[in-house]
Design an enzyme around this catalytic site. Structure first.
Site, mmCIF file in Angstrom:
data_model
loop_
_atom_site.group_PDB
_atom_site.id
_atom_site.type_symbol
_atom_site.label_atom_id
_atom_site.label_comp_id
_atom_site.label_asym_id
_atom_site.label_seq_id
_atom_site.Cartn_x
_atom_site.Cartn_y
_atom_site.Cartn_z
ATOM 1 N N LYS A 216 0.875 -1.091 0.062
ATOM 2 C CA LYS A 216 -0.099 -0.173 -0.042
ATOM 3 C C LYS A 216 1.113 1.270 -0.109
ATOM 4 O O LYS A 216 0.527 2.167 -0.687
ATOM 5 C CB LYS A 216 -0.822 0.184 1.235
ATOM 6 C CG LYS A 216 -2.139 -1.077 1.217
ATOM 7 C CD LYS A 216 -2.882 -1.365 2.421
ATOM 8 C CE LYS A 216 -3.684 -2.330 2.162
ATOM 9 N NZ LYS A 216 -4.398 -2.803 3.572
ATOM 10 N N GLN B 153 -4.272 -1.208 9.726
ATOM 11 C CA GLN B 153 -4.584 -2.513 9.129
ATOM 12 C C GLN B 153 -5.090 -3.513 10.120
ATOM 13 O O GLN B 153 -4.668 -3.676 11.286
ATOM 14 C CB GLN B 153 -2.916 -3.009 8.525
ATOM 15 C CG GLN B 153 -2.826 -4.339 8.005
ATOM 16 C CD GLN B 153 -3.655 -4.409 6.495
ATOM 17 O OE1 GLN B 153 -3.657 -3.281 5.872
ATOM 18 N NE2 GLN B 153 -4.085 -5.509 5.915
ATOM 19 N N ASP C 191 -10.401 3.684 3.825
ATOM 20 C CA ASP C 191 -10.967 2.191 3.949
ATOM 21 C C ASP C 191 -12.144 1.973 3.969
ATOM 22 O O ASP C 191 -12.667 0.897 3.605
ATOM 23 C CB ASP C 191 -10.397 1.408 5.334
ATOM 24 C CG ASP C 191 -9.336 0.308 5.237
ATOM 25 O OD1 ASP C 191 -9.035 0.034 3.917
ATOM 26 O OD2 ASP C 191 -8.412 0.110 6.166
HETATM 27 N N1 GUN Z 1 -6.905 -6.544 6.295
HETATM 28 C C1 GUN Z 1 -7.266 -7.005 5.055
HETATM 29 N N2 GUN Z 1 -7.909 -6.274 4.317
HETATM 30 C C2 GUN Z 1 -7.697 -4.958 4.532
HETATM 31 C C3 GUN Z 1 -8.126 -3.732 4.173
HETATM 32 O O1 GUN Z 1 -8.583 -3.656 3.074
HETATM 33 N N3 GUN Z 1 -7.961 -2.689 5.041
HETATM 34 C C4 GUN Z 1 -7.419 -2.948 6.407
HETATM 35 N N4 GUN Z 1 -7.349 -2.133 7.086
HETATM 36 N N5 GUN Z 1 -7.076 -4.152 6.893
HETATM 37 C C5 GUN Z 1 -7.189 -5.046 5.941
#
Ligand code: GUN
Length: 283
Positions: free
Chosen positions: A53, A97, A120
């Site tokens: 990311k 995350q 998100d």
């Molecule tokens: N864990 C798995 N997928 C995601 C996501 O799209 N965002 C976040 N914050 N955590 C995740």
């Protein structure tokens, strides 16, 4: 019949180029879109995701900071960091995350993020906005799926879409997005007695369970569009989705591969959301 691939890498490249151009325009006004990514603990998959990311942000000309904390971090300390980021004008998007260590209430942390920075789309305000058709951030994975359908010029009006999976991150928001585009939507899940009877009626199928071979060729109506959100490993450790790709591609009209399908689109939509958060902050 062999289905056409919906190439998530190629579509991502196009969309990320557009993000980079818009980011440049904002930079000319003195604003660099910024994403803060917070990782608590050592989950190996999460470490890969957050690295990807941050790298995607930097590649598109966005500012990104990764804050890594020990698994022993307290909930109070994390809430305090989120509050600091809410107030930080150089940060337009905040991503914590998941999963978080068990002693931290993930929902409480998500609710602490300012909805204006909730790139998100997990905040209850973002979920409510999606449900009611108000402006707000859409969760990146289902949003990416919608972009994939858009890329093939697919008109959902009057179509039957079957979503397999009911998570807050994918299944439920996916169903709402499809509904917003006038599809008739069915959500299937682990307590659905006859999944095949449902999927055989579908013009569009989104598989978002997290289990291999949830969808096989005998469950798909000829010509259906199949989007595979799964990220699993087979016996040889090879990445695969929820869909039996080799079988289903002979029945479907379009299909997304794993890897190279929905996965890259998730990060792309995170960039789009972060850019739009910065654009909103600049107005
Ligand atoms: N864990 C798995 N997928 C995601 C996501 O799209 N965002 C976040 N914050 N955590 C995740």
């Amino acid at each position: 019949m062999t289905a056409q691939l919906i190439d998530g890498n190629a579509l991502s490249q196009q969309l990320r180029t557009q993000v980079a151009t818009r980011a440049q325009a904002l930079k000319a006004k003195g604003i660099t879109p910024g994403l803060a990514v917070v990782l608590v603990g050592e989950n190996p998959a999460s470490q890969v995701y957050v690295r990807n990311k941050v790298k995607a942000c930097l590649d598109a000309g966005l500012h990104s900071v990764l804050e890594k904390y020990d698994a022993s971090m307290t909930e109070a300390a994390l809430l305090e960091r989120v509050e600091g980021m809410n107030k930080d004008p150089s940060i337009h998007g905040i991503l914590v995350q998941l999963p978080l260590p068990a002693h931290i209430d993930a929902q409480k942390v998500i609710e602490a993020i300012s909805p204006a920075k909730d790139v998100d789309g997990f905040h209850i305000a973002s979920a409510g906005a999606l449900m009611t058709g108000m402006p707000g951030f859409w969760p990146c994975t289902p949003y990416g799926c919608m972009k994939m359908l858009e890329s093939i010029g697919y008109d959902l009006k009057g179509k039957h879409a079957v979503v397999i999976g009911r998570s807050n991150i994918v299944g439920k928001p996916m169903a709402l997005m499809l509904l917003q585009k006038n599809a008739t939507v069915t959500i299937c899940h682990s307590a659905t007695p006859d999944l095949k009877a449902m999927t055989l009626q579908a013009d569009v199928i989104v598989a978002a369970v997290g289990k291999r071979n949830v969808l096989t060729a005998d469950m798909v109506k000829p010509g259906a569009v199949v989007l595979d959100v799964g990220m699993n490993r087979n016996e040889e450790g090879k990445l695969c989705g929820d869909v039996d790709f080799d079988g289903v591609k002979e029945v479907a009209s379009y299909i997304t591969p794993v890897p190279g399908g929905v996965g890259p689109m998730t990060i792309t939509m995170l960039l789009v959301n972060t850019l739009e958060a910065a654009e909103s902050a600049s107005n």
